[in-house]
Write a protein that holds these residues in place. Structure first.
Motif, PDB file in Angstrom:
ATOM      1  N   GLN A  76       9.105  -7.015   4.614  1.00  0.00           N
ATOM      2  CA  GLN A  76       9.488  -8.426   4.429  1.00  0.00           C
ATOM      3  C   GLN A  76       8.283  -9.303   4.742  1.00  0.00           C
ATOM      4  O   GLN A  76       7.558  -9.096   5.733  1.00  0.00           O
ATOM      5  CB  GLN A  76      10.654  -8.802   5.350  1.00  0.00           C
ATOM      6  N   ASP A  77       8.070 -10.314   3.914  1.00  0.00           N
ATOM      7  CA  ASP A  77       6.982 -11.275   4.143  1.00  0.00           C
ATOM      8  C   ASP A  77       7.298 -12.090   5.406  1.00  0.00           C
ATOM      9  O   ASP A  77       8.391 -12.663   5.540  1.00  0.00           O
ATOM     10  CB  ASP A  77       6.855 -12.185   2.925  1.00  0.00           C
ATOM     11  N   LEU A  78       6.349 -12.158   6.350  1.00  0.00           N
ATOM     12  CA  LEU A  78       6.573 -12.908   7.598  1.00  0.00           C
ATOM     13  C   LEU A  78       6.713 -14.403   7.354  1.00  0.00           C
ATOM     14  O   LEU A  78       7.226 -15.129   8.209  1.00  0.00           O
ATOM     15  CB  LEU A  78       5.432 -12.645   8.587  1.00  0.00           C
ATOM     16  N   LYS A 117      -1.130  -6.102   6.113  1.00  0.00           N
ATOM     17  CA  LYS A 117      -1.705  -7.181   5.320  1.00  0.00           C
ATOM     18  C   LYS A 117      -1.812  -6.726   3.873  1.00  0.00           C
ATOM     19  O   LYS A 117      -2.416  -5.697   3.579  1.00  0.00           O
ATOM     20  CB  LYS A 117      -3.085  -7.544   5.843  1.00  0.00           C
ATOM     21  N   ALA A 118      -1.262  -7.515   2.971  1.00  0.00           N
ATOM     22  CA  ALA A 118      -1.317  -7.217   1.542  1.00  0.00           C
ATOM     23  C   ALA A 118      -0.980  -8.476   0.772  1.00  0.00           C
ATOM     24  O   ALA A 118      -0.195  -9.320   1.232  1.00  0.00           O
ATOM     25  CB  ALA A 118      -0.342  -6.093   1.189  1.00  0.00           C
ATOM     26  N   ASN A 119      -1.604  -8.605  -0.395  1.00  0.00           N
ATOM     27  CA  ASN A 119      -1.308  -9.745  -1.277  1.00  0.00           C
ATOM     28  C   ASN A 119      -1.549 -11.086  -0.579  1.00  0.00           C
ATOM     29  O   ASN A 119      -0.772 -12.034  -0.717  1.00  0.00           O
ATOM     30  CB  ASN A 119       0.143  -9.673  -1.775  1.00  0.00           C
ATOM     31  N   TYR A 141       3.049  -8.572   6.005  1.00  0.00           N
ATOM     32  CA  TYR A 141       4.397  -8.071   5.867  1.00  0.00           C
ATOM     33  C   TYR A 141       4.812  -7.370   7.146  1.00  0.00           C
ATOM     34  O   TYR A 141       4.022  -6.687   7.796  1.00  0.00           O
ATOM     35  CB  TYR A 141       4.501  -7.084   4.692  1.00  0.00           C
ATOM     36  N   ARG A 142       6.077  -7.512   7.451  1.00  0.00           N
ATOM     37  CA  ARG A 142       6.697  -6.745   8.522  1.00  0.00           C
ATOM     38  C   ARG A 142       7.341  -5.525   7.870  1.00  0.00           C
ATOM     39  O   ARG A 142       8.189  -5.681   6.972  1.00  0.00           O
ATOM     40  CB  ARG A 142       7.744  -7.593   9.248  1.00  0.00           C
ATOM     41  N   PRO A 183       0.839  -1.210   0.000  1.00  0.00           N
ATOM     42  CA  PRO A 183       0.000   0.000   0.000  1.00  0.00           C
ATOM     43  C   PRO A 183       0.870   1.255   0.000  1.00  0.00           C
ATOM     44  O   PRO A 183       1.975   1.273   0.540  1.00  0.00           O
ATOM     45  CB  PRO A 183      -0.805  -0.133   1.294  1.00  0.00           C
ATOM     46  N   GLN A 184       0.322   2.326  -0.623  1.00  0.00           N
ATOM     47  CA  GLN A 184       1.048   3.586  -0.713  1.00  0.00           C
ATOM     48  C   GLN A 184       0.863   4.377   0.582  1.00  0.00           C
ATOM     49  O   GLN A 184       0.304   5.469   0.602  1.00  0.00           O
ATOM     50  CB  GLN A 184       0.529   4.393  -1.917  1.00  0.00           C
ATOM     51  N   ARG A 185       1.316   3.809   1.685  1.00  0.00           N
ATOM     52  CA  ARG A 185       1.261   4.497   2.964  1.00  0.00           C
ATOM     53  C   ARG A 185       2.371   3.942   3.837  1.00  0.00           C
ATOM     54  O   ARG A 185       2.834   2.833   3.641  1.00  0.00           O
ATOM     55  CB  ARG A 185      -0.096   4.322   3.658  1.00  0.00           C
ATOM     56  N   ALA A 186       2.763   4.750   4.785  1.00  0.00           N
ATOM     57  CA  ALA A 186       3.875   4.346   5.647  1.00  0.00           C
ATOM     58  C   ALA A 186       3.595   4.807   7.072  1.00  0.00           C
ATOM     59  O   ALA A 186       3.169   5.946   7.305  1.00  0.00           O
ATOM     60  CB  ALA A 186       5.182   4.948   5.154  1.00  0.00           C
ATOM     61  N   VAL A 187       3.811   3.893   8.000  1.00  0.00           N
ATOM     62  CA  VAL A 187       3.742   4.198   9.426  1.00  0.00           C
ATOM     63  C   VAL A 187       5.164   4.157   9.940  1.00  0.00           C
ATOM     64  O   VAL A 187       5.864   3.139   9.778  1.00  0.00           O
ATOM     65  CB  VAL A 187       2.856   3.180  10.175  1.00  0.00           C
ATOM     66  N   LEU A 188       5.617   5.266  10.516  1.00  0.00           N
ATOM     67  CA  LEU A 188       6.996   5.327  10.952  1.00  0.00           C
ATOM     68  C   LEU A 188       7.272   4.267  12.008  1.00  0.00           C
ATOM     69  O   LEU A 188       6.442   3.994  12.882  1.00  0.00           O
ATOM     70  CB  LEU A 188       7.310   6.729  11.504  1.00  0.00           C
TER      71      LEU A 188
END
Length: 453
Positions: A146-148, A124-126, A130-131, A113-118
Protein backbone atom coordinates in the motif's frame (compact mmCIF):
# COMPACT_ATOMS: atom_id res chain seq x y z
CA UNK A 1 22.24 45.16 4.60
CA UNK A 2 21.17 46.49 7.99
CA UNK A 3 18.50 44.58 9.91
CA UNK A 4 16.18 46.43 12.24
CA UNK A 5 15.55 44.53 15.46
CA UNK A 6 11.88 44.63 16.53
CA UNK A 7 11.32 46.61 19.69
CA UNK A 8 9.54 44.83 22.54
CA UNK A 9 6.67 46.87 23.91
CA UNK A 10 6.91 48.12 27.49
CA UNK A 11 3.13 48.07 27.88
CA UNK A 12 1.93 45.55 30.46
CA UNK A 13 -1.31 45.11 28.51
CA UNK A 14 0.61 44.58 25.26
CA UNK A 15 3.00 42.06 26.80
CA UNK A 16 0.21 40.04 28.40
CA UNK A 17 -1.76 39.96 25.16
CA UNK A 18 1.26 39.03 23.04
CA UNK A 19 2.40 36.28 25.41
CA UNK A 20 -1.07 34.80 25.96
CA UNK A 21 -2.03 34.89 22.28
CA UNK A 22 1.34 33.39 21.36
CA UNK A 23 0.78 30.66 23.96
CA UNK A 24 -2.64 29.90 22.50
CA UNK A 25 -1.20 29.72 18.97
CA UNK A 26 1.68 27.48 20.05
CA UNK A 27 -0.72 25.23 21.95
CA UNK A 28 -2.94 24.94 18.86
CA UNK A 29 0.04 24.05 16.64
CA UNK A 30 1.24 21.50 19.19
CA UNK A 31 -2.26 20.02 19.31
CA UNK A 32 -2.31 19.82 15.51
CA UNK A 33 1.03 18.03 15.46
CA UNK A 34 -0.03 15.58 18.17
CA UNK A 35 -3.38 14.94 16.47
CA UNK A 36 -1.69 14.26 13.13
CA UNK A 37 0.89 11.90 14.63
CA UNK A 38 -1.76 10.09 16.63
CA UNK A 39 -4.00 9.73 13.58
CA UNK A 40 -1.06 8.50 11.49
CA UNK A 41 -0.15 5.93 14.12
CA UNK A 42 -3.76 4.72 14.32
CA UNK A 43 -3.96 4.53 10.52
CA UNK A 44 -0.76 2.48 10.42
CA UNK A 45 -2.17 0.07 12.96
CA UNK A 46 -5.49 -0.31 11.08
CA UNK A 47 -4.01 -0.68 7.61
CA UNK A 48 -1.29 -3.05 8.76
CA UNK A 49 -4.01 -5.24 10.23
CA UNK A 50 -6.03 -5.08 7.00
CA UNK A 51 -2.97 -5.94 4.93
CA UNK A 52 -2.25 -8.89 7.18
CA UNK A 53 -5.87 -10.09 6.99
CA UNK A 54 -5.86 -9.72 3.21
CA UNK A 55 -2.67 -11.73 2.86
CA UNK A 56 -4.01 -14.46 5.16
CA UNK A 57 -7.27 -14.64 3.18
CA UNK A 58 -5.30 -15.18 -0.01
CA UNK A 59 -3.16 -17.89 1.55
CA UNK A 60 -4.09 -21.38 0.32
CA UNK A 61 -2.79 -24.88 0.56
CA UNK A 62 -3.06 -25.25 -3.24
CA UNK A 63 -2.07 -22.79 -5.92
CA UNK A 64 -4.88 -20.35 -6.69
CA UNK A 65 -5.99 -19.54 -10.18
CA UNK A 66 -6.28 -15.94 -11.28
CA UNK A 67 -10.07 -16.15 -11.05
CA UNK A 68 -10.07 -17.56 -7.54
CA UNK A 69 -7.43 -15.08 -6.34
CA UNK A 70 -9.38 -12.19 -7.86
CA UNK A 71 -12.57 -13.38 -6.16
CA UNK A 72 -10.94 -13.60 -2.72
CA UNK A 73 -9.27 -10.21 -3.20
CA UNK A 74 -12.59 -8.62 -4.12
CA UNK A 75 -14.25 -10.08 -1.04
CA UNK A 76 -11.50 -8.83 1.24
CA UNK A 77 -11.61 -5.35 -0.33
CA UNK A 78 -15.34 -5.15 0.29
CA UNK A 79 -14.73 -6.03 3.93
CA UNK A 80 -12.00 -3.38 4.16
CA UNK A 81 -14.27 -0.74 2.65
CA UNK A 82 -16.78 -1.36 5.41
CA UNK A 83 -14.16 -1.04 8.13
CA UNK A 84 -11.65 1.61 7.05
CA UNK A 85 -12.85 2.97 3.75
CA UNK A 86 -9.95 1.40 1.85
CA UNK A 87 -10.86 0.27 -1.66
CA UNK A 88 -9.16 -2.09 -4.05
CA UNK A 89 -7.16 0.74 -5.58
CA UNK A 90 -5.36 1.22 -2.28
CA UNK A 91 -3.81 -2.22 -2.19
CA UNK A 92 -1.38 -3.90 -4.60
CA UNK A 93 -1.35 -7.70 -4.40
CA UNK A 94 1.22 -10.01 -6.01
CA UNK A 95 1.54 -13.77 -5.79
CA UNK A 96 4.42 -16.03 -6.81
CA UNK A 97 4.78 -19.74 -7.19
CA UNK A 98 7.53 -21.57 -5.29
CA UNK A 99 9.81 -21.40 -8.38
CA UNK A 100 9.50 -17.56 -8.48
CA UNK A 101 6.96 -17.21 -11.29
CA UNK A 102 4.39 -14.48 -10.72
CA UNK A 103 1.01 -16.10 -10.85
CA UNK A 104 -1.14 -13.11 -9.91
CA UNK A 105 -0.96 -9.31 -9.91
CA UNK A 106 -3.88 -7.11 -8.89
CA UNK A 107 -5.26 -4.57 -11.33
CA UNK A 108 -3.03 -1.58 -10.62
CA UNK A 109 -0.60 0.59 -12.49
CA UNK A 110 1.93 0.32 -9.66
CA UNK A 111 4.75 -2.11 -10.41
CA UNK A 112 6.63 -3.40 -7.37
CA UNK A 113 10.05 -5.07 -7.34
CA UNK A 114 10.08 -8.83 -7.90
CA UNK A 115 11.23 -9.58 -4.37
CA UNK A 116 9.59 -10.16 -1.05
CA UNK A 117 10.73 -9.79 2.54
CA UNK A 118 8.60 -11.84 4.87
CA UNK A 119 6.60 -9.76 7.32
CA UNK A 120 6.28 -5.98 7.18
CA UNK A 121 8.75 -3.75 5.33
CA UNK A 122 8.94 -0.42 3.51
CA UNK A 123 9.88 -0.44 -0.17
CA UNK A 124 10.75 2.53 -2.39
CA UNK A 125 9.31 2.25 -5.89
CA UNK A 126 7.68 4.50 -8.47
CA UNK A 127 8.98 7.64 -6.69
CA UNK A 128 7.10 6.78 -3.52
CA UNK A 129 7.28 4.48 -0.51
CA UNK A 130 5.11 1.40 -0.09
CA UNK A 131 4.23 -0.47 3.05
CA UNK A 132 4.57 -4.16 2.19
CA UNK A 133 3.45 -7.32 4.01
CA UNK A 134 4.59 -10.69 2.70
CA UNK A 135 3.64 -14.23 3.75
CA UNK A 136 4.89 -17.55 2.33
CA UNK A 137 3.31 -21.00 2.21
CA UNK A 138 4.44 -24.26 0.62
CA UNK A 139 2.62 -23.47 -2.62
CA UNK A 140 2.93 -19.69 -2.99
CA UNK A 141 4.20 -16.36 -1.72
CA UNK A 142 1.65 -13.57 -1.16
CA UNK A 143 2.65 -9.90 -1.07
CA UNK A 144 0.27 -7.06 -0.18
CA UNK A 145 1.48 -3.45 -0.57
CA UNK A 146 0.00 0.00 0.00
CA UNK A 147 1.24 3.49 -0.85
CA UNK A 148 2.06 5.34 2.42
CA UNK A 149 0.61 8.52 0.89
CA UNK A 150 -2.83 6.99 1.41
CA UNK A 151 -2.14 6.71 5.12
CA UNK A 152 -0.82 10.24 5.33
CA UNK A 153 -3.91 11.58 3.59
CA UNK A 154 -6.16 9.68 5.94
CA UNK A 155 -4.18 10.92 8.98
CA UNK A 156 -4.43 14.49 7.69
CA UNK A 157 -8.19 14.21 7.27
CA UNK A 158 -8.58 12.80 10.78
CA UNK A 159 -6.36 15.57 12.20
CA UNK A 160 -8.40 18.24 10.42
CA UNK A 161 -11.57 16.83 11.92
CA UNK A 162 -9.95 16.98 15.35
CA UNK A 163 -8.64 20.51 14.84
CA UNK A 164 -11.87 21.87 13.41
CA UNK A 165 -13.39 22.70 16.82
CA UNK A 166 -10.03 24.08 17.99
CA UNK A 167 -9.82 26.36 14.96
CA UNK A 168 -13.30 27.65 15.75
CA UNK A 169 -12.52 28.13 19.45
CA UNK A 170 -9.16 29.88 18.95
CA UNK A 171 -10.60 33.27 17.90
CA UNK A 172 -13.20 33.03 20.66
CA UNK A 173 -10.49 32.21 23.21
CA UNK A 174 -8.34 35.09 21.96
CA UNK A 175 -11.25 37.50 22.33
CA UNK A 176 -11.88 36.22 25.87
CA UNK A 177 -8.19 36.71 26.74
CA UNK A 178 -8.24 40.24 25.32
CA UNK A 179 -11.40 41.05 27.28
CA UNK A 180 -10.05 39.61 30.56
CA UNK A 181 -6.66 41.35 30.26
CA UNK A 182 -8.21 44.67 29.31
CA UNK A 183 -10.77 44.44 32.10
CA UNK A 184 -8.12 43.49 34.66
CA UNK A 185 -5.98 46.49 33.74
CA UNK A 186 -8.82 49.00 33.65
CA UNK A 187 -8.21 50.02 37.33
CA UNK A 188 -4.60 50.83 36.43
CA UNK A 189 -5.79 53.01 33.56
CA UNK A 190 -8.25 54.66 35.95
CA UNK A 191 -5.45 55.51 38.40
CA UNK A 192 -3.34 56.89 35.56
CA UNK A 193 -6.28 59.02 34.41
CA UNK A 194 -6.85 60.33 37.95
CA UNK A 195 -3.20 61.31 38.36
CA UNK A 196 -2.96 62.83 34.86
CA UNK A 197 -6.05 65.02 35.35
CA UNK A 198 -4.90 66.50 38.68
CA UNK A 199 -3.76 70.01 39.29
CA UNK A 200 -0.20 70.56 40.51
CA UNK A 201 -1.37 71.39 44.04
CA UNK A 202 -3.81 68.46 44.34
CA UNK A 203 -2.10 65.95 46.65
CA UNK A 204 -5.19 64.09 47.85
CA UNK A 205 -4.96 60.26 47.99
CA UNK A 206 -5.72 58.20 44.90
CA UNK A 207 -8.61 55.76 45.25
CA UNK A 208 -7.44 52.18 45.89
CA UNK A 209 -10.87 50.61 45.30
CA UNK A 210 -10.95 47.71 42.87
CA UNK A 211 -7.21 47.59 42.30
CA UNK A 212 -5.47 44.22 41.81
CA UNK A 213 -3.35 42.96 44.69
CA UNK A 214 -0.19 43.48 42.63
CA UNK A 215 -0.96 47.16 41.96
CA UNK A 216 -2.57 48.18 45.27
CA UNK A 217 0.78 48.37 47.20
CA UNK A 218 2.21 50.67 44.52
CA UNK A 219 -0.80 53.01 44.73
CA UNK A 220 -0.65 52.83 48.54
CA UNK A 221 3.01 53.93 48.50
CA UNK A 222 2.07 56.66 46.02
CA UNK A 223 -0.56 57.94 48.46
CA UNK A 224 2.02 57.89 51.26
CA UNK A 225 4.36 59.90 49.04
CA UNK A 226 1.56 62.38 48.33
CA UNK A 227 1.06 62.69 52.08
CA UNK A 228 4.75 63.38 52.70
CA UNK A 229 4.89 65.92 49.90
CA UNK A 230 1.74 67.60 51.22
CA UNK A 231 3.28 67.79 54.69
CA UNK A 232 6.43 69.32 53.21
CA UNK A 233 4.39 71.85 51.21
CA UNK A 234 2.33 72.78 54.24
CA UNK A 235 5.48 73.21 56.31
CA UNK A 236 7.01 75.35 53.57
CA UNK A 237 3.92 77.52 53.31
CA UNK A 238 3.83 77.88 57.10
CA UNK A 239 7.51 78.75 57.14
CA UNK A 240 7.10 81.39 54.43
CA UNK A 241 4.06 82.88 56.17
CA UNK A 242 5.81 82.98 59.54
CA UNK A 243 8.98 84.41 58.02
CA UNK A 244 7.02 87.13 56.22
CA UNK A 245 5.19 87.96 59.45
CA UNK A 246 8.37 88.10 61.52
CA UNK A 247 10.27 90.15 58.96
CA UNK A 248 7.48 92.72 58.76
CA UNK A 249 8.11 93.96 62.31
CA UNK A 250 11.88 94.59 62.09
CA UNK A 251 11.50 96.17 58.66
CA UNK A 252 8.82 98.51 60.00
CA UNK A 253 11.10 99.35 62.97
CA UNK A 254 13.98 100.08 60.58
CA UNK A 255 11.72 102.42 58.62
CA UNK A 256 10.77 104.30 61.77
CA UNK A 257 14.40 104.53 62.89
CA UNK A 258 15.40 105.82 59.48
CA UNK A 259 12.69 108.48 59.74
CA UNK A 260 13.93 109.37 63.24
CA UNK A 261 17.45 109.78 61.86
CA UNK A 262 16.10 112.04 59.14
CA UNK A 263 14.27 114.23 61.68
CA UNK A 264 17.20 114.39 64.16
CA UNK A 265 18.31 118.02 64.59
CA UNK A 266 21.17 117.73 67.07
CA UNK A 267 24.32 115.64 66.90
CA UNK A 268 23.38 113.64 69.99
CA UNK A 269 19.93 112.83 68.60
CA UNK A 270 21.53 111.81 65.31
CA UNK A 271 24.00 109.51 67.10
CA UNK A 272 21.16 107.92 69.08
CA UNK A 273 19.12 107.36 65.93
CA UNK A 274 22.15 105.85 64.15
CA UNK A 275 22.82 103.45 67.04
CA UNK A 276 19.18 102.36 67.10
CA UNK A 277 19.17 101.91 63.33
CA UNK A 278 22.36 99.85 63.53
CA UNK A 279 20.89 97.67 66.29
CA UNK A 280 17.74 97.15 64.21
CA UNK A 281 19.78 96.16 61.18
CA UNK A 282 21.73 93.70 63.33
CA UNK A 283 18.51 92.14 64.60
CA UNK A 284 17.10 91.87 61.07
CA UNK A 285 20.36 90.38 59.84
CA UNK A 286 20.34 87.86 62.65
CA UNK A 287 16.73 86.90 61.86
CA UNK A 288 17.51 86.42 58.16
CA UNK A 289 20.57 84.33 59.03
CA UNK A 290 18.51 82.10 61.31
CA UNK A 291 15.82 81.73 58.65
CA UNK A 292 18.41 80.72 56.08
CA UNK A 293 20.00 78.25 58.49
CA UNK A 294 16.61 76.69 59.25
CA UNK A 295 15.66 76.45 55.58
CA UNK A 296 19.07 75.03 54.69
CA UNK A 297 18.87 72.40 57.43
CA UNK A 298 15.39 71.29 56.37
CA UNK A 299 16.41 71.10 52.71
CA UNK A 300 19.57 69.11 53.52
CA UNK A 301 17.80 66.63 55.80
CA UNK A 302 18.84 63.74 53.54
CA UNK A 303 21.62 65.40 51.60
CA UNK A 304 24.86 65.24 53.56
CA UNK A 305 26.37 61.86 54.31
CA UNK A 306 26.87 60.87 57.93
CA UNK A 307 30.38 60.28 59.24
CA UNK A 308 32.04 59.97 62.66
CA UNK A 309 32.01 63.23 64.64
CA UNK A 310 34.13 63.80 67.77
CA UNK A 311 31.73 65.62 70.10
CA UNK A 312 34.43 66.60 72.62
CA UNK A 313 36.50 68.30 69.92
CA UNK A 314 33.36 69.91 68.50
CA UNK A 315 32.46 71.29 71.94
CA UNK A 316 35.93 72.85 72.34
CA UNK A 317 35.74 74.48 68.90
CA UNK A 318 32.28 75.86 69.64
CA UNK A 319 33.51 77.43 72.92
CA UNK A 320 36.48 78.91 71.07
CA UNK A 321 34.18 80.43 68.43
CA UNK A 322 31.99 82.17 71.03
CA UNK A 323 34.66 83.02 73.59
CA UNK A 324 34.92 86.60 72.30
CA UNK A 325 31.13 87.14 72.52
CA UNK A 326 31.07 85.73 76.06
CA UNK A 327 34.03 87.85 77.17
CA UNK A 328 32.44 91.02 75.75
CA UNK A 329 29.37 90.36 77.85
CA UNK A 330 31.30 89.32 80.95
CA UNK A 331 30.14 85.67 80.92
CA UNK A 332 32.49 82.90 82.02
CA UNK A 333 32.26 80.33 79.18
CA UNK A 334 34.11 77.01 79.26
CA UNK A 335 34.10 73.24 78.84
CA UNK A 336 33.12 71.64 82.14
CA UNK A 337 33.61 68.00 81.04
CA UNK A 338 34.76 66.43 77.77
CA UNK A 339 34.63 62.64 77.66
CA UNK A 340 35.91 61.06 74.45
CA UNK A 341 32.72 60.42 72.47
CA UNK A 342 32.07 59.87 68.78
CA UNK A 343 28.70 59.70 66.99
CA UNK A 344 27.64 59.17 63.39
CA UNK A 345 26.24 62.41 62.01
CA UNK A 346 26.62 65.48 59.84
CA UNK A 347 29.48 67.62 61.22
CA UNK A 348 28.17 70.97 59.97
CA UNK A 349 24.68 70.34 61.36
CA UNK A 350 26.00 69.23 64.76
CA UNK A 351 28.24 72.30 64.89
CA UNK A 352 25.20 74.52 64.29
CA UNK A 353 23.35 72.64 67.05
CA UNK A 354 26.09 73.21 69.66
CA UNK A 355 26.70 76.78 68.52
CA UNK A 356 23.03 77.70 68.95
CA UNK A 357 22.85 76.06 72.37
CA UNK A 358 25.97 77.90 73.62
CA UNK A 359 24.92 81.15 71.95
CA UNK A 360 21.54 81.02 73.72
CA UNK A 361 23.26 80.29 77.04
CA UNK A 362 25.59 83.29 76.66
CA UNK A 363 22.78 85.54 75.40
CA UNK A 364 20.41 84.86 78.31
CA UNK A 365 23.08 84.77 81.06
CA UNK A 366 23.56 88.13 82.80
CA UNK A 367 26.99 89.76 83.10
CA UNK A 368 29.18 87.99 85.62
CA UNK A 369 27.36 84.69 85.10
CA UNK A 370 28.60 81.30 83.92
CA UNK A 371 27.86 79.07 80.90
CA UNK A 372 29.38 75.62 80.53
CA UNK A 373 29.23 72.76 78.04
CA UNK A 374 29.72 69.12 79.03
CA UNK A 375 30.16 65.94 76.96
CA UNK A 376 29.47 62.73 78.89
CA UNK A 377 29.64 59.11 77.84
CA UNK A 378 28.31 56.21 79.92
CA UNK A 379 26.50 52.91 79.48
CA UNK A 380 23.25 54.73 78.75
CA UNK A 381 24.64 56.62 75.77
CA UNK A 382 26.26 59.94 74.95
CA UNK A 383 24.93 63.32 76.07
CA UNK A 384 25.90 66.93 75.45
CA UNK A 385 24.67 69.40 78.10
CA UNK A 386 24.82 73.19 78.02
CA UNK A 387 24.12 74.91 81.37
CA UNK A 388 23.98 78.54 82.38
CA UNK A 389 23.26 80.70 85.43
CA UNK A 390 20.57 82.73 83.71
CA UNK A 391 16.85 83.01 84.52
CA UNK A 392 15.99 79.68 82.79
CA UNK A 393 12.62 78.82 81.23
CA UNK A 394 9.43 78.15 83.24
CA UNK A 395 8.38 74.46 83.08
CA UNK A 396 5.05 75.28 81.45
CA UNK A 397 6.80 76.93 78.49
CA UNK A 398 9.60 74.43 77.87
CA UNK A 399 7.66 72.69 75.11
CA UNK A 400 6.44 75.84 73.38
CA UNK A 401 9.92 77.34 73.01
CA UNK A 402 10.62 74.75 70.28
CA UNK A 403 7.98 76.40 68.08
CA UNK A 404 9.24 78.73 65.41
CA UNK A 405 9.36 82.45 66.33
CA UNK A 406 8.11 81.78 69.85
CA UNK A 407 9.86 83.75 72.60
CA UNK A 408 9.34 83.66 76.34
CA UNK A 409 7.35 86.67 77.50
CA UNK A 410 9.43 89.27 79.35
CA UNK A 411 12.73 88.14 77.84
CA UNK A 412 15.15 91.05 77.57
CA UNK A 413 17.66 89.37 75.25
CA UNK A 414 17.28 90.02 71.53
CA UNK A 415 16.40 87.00 69.45
CA UNK A 416 14.31 85.63 66.61
CA UNK A 417 12.75 82.62 68.32
CA UNK A 418 14.33 80.21 65.81
CA UNK A 419 17.38 78.94 67.69
CA UNK A 420 15.67 76.11 69.59
CA UNK A 421 13.56 75.18 66.54
CA UNK A 422 16.77 74.71 64.55
CA UNK A 423 18.34 72.71 67.39
CA UNK A 424 15.31 70.42 67.64
CA UNK A 425 15.21 69.77 63.88
CA UNK A 426 18.91 68.81 63.82
CA UNK A 427 18.55 66.59 66.90
CA UNK A 428 15.57 64.72 65.45
CA UNK A 429 17.42 64.17 62.18
CA UNK A 430 20.24 62.50 64.13
CA UNK A 431 17.89 60.37 66.21
CA UNK A 432 18.78 62.33 69.34
CA UNK A 433 16.54 63.66 72.12
CA UNK A 434 16.48 67.27 73.34
CA UNK A 435 15.43 67.87 76.93
CA UNK A 436 15.18 71.24 78.72
CA UNK A 437 15.41 71.44 82.49
CA UNK A 438 16.94 73.37 85.36
CA UNK A 439 20.65 73.16 86.05
CA UNK A 440 21.34 71.82 89.53
CA UNK A 441 24.89 73.18 89.48
CA UNK A 442 24.37 76.67 88.03
CA UNK A 443 20.65 77.23 88.69
CA UNK A 444 19.73 78.37 85.18
CA UNK A 445 18.62 76.49 82.09
CA UNK A 446 19.98 73.04 81.28
CA UNK A 447 19.68 71.81 77.66
CA UNK A 448 20.69 68.16 77.12
CA UNK A 449 21.02 66.43 73.76
CA UNK A 450 21.11 62.64 74.13
CA UNK A 451 22.57 60.32 71.46
CA UNK A 452 22.24 56.56 71.32
CA UNK A 453 25.47 54.76 72.11
Amino acid sequence: MKFIRPRLTHSLRGRLLWYLLAAITIAALAQASIAYRTALHDADQIFDYHMQQMALSLRSGTPLSNTEAQRRLQAQNEANEGQAGAGSDDMVVQMWSPDGVQVFHSVSRAKLPQRAVLGFSNVKANNTVYRVFSIQTENQTVQVAQDLAVRRNMAGNLALRTLGPIAVMMPILMLVVWWVVSGSLDPVARVRSQVASRQADDLSPVSEAGLPDEVRPLVHELNLLFGRVKTAFDAQQTFVADAAHELRTPLAALRLQAQSLERAETLDARKLAVSRLTAGIDRATRLVEQLLVLARQEAAANGAAARPVDLADLARRTVADLAGVAAAKGVDLGVHQADPATVEGQPDALHILLRNLVDNAVKYTPAGGTADISVRKDTGGISVTVEDSGPGIPPEERERVFDRFYRVAGSEAAGSGLGLAIIKAIAERHGATLVLGQSERLGGLSATVGFNA
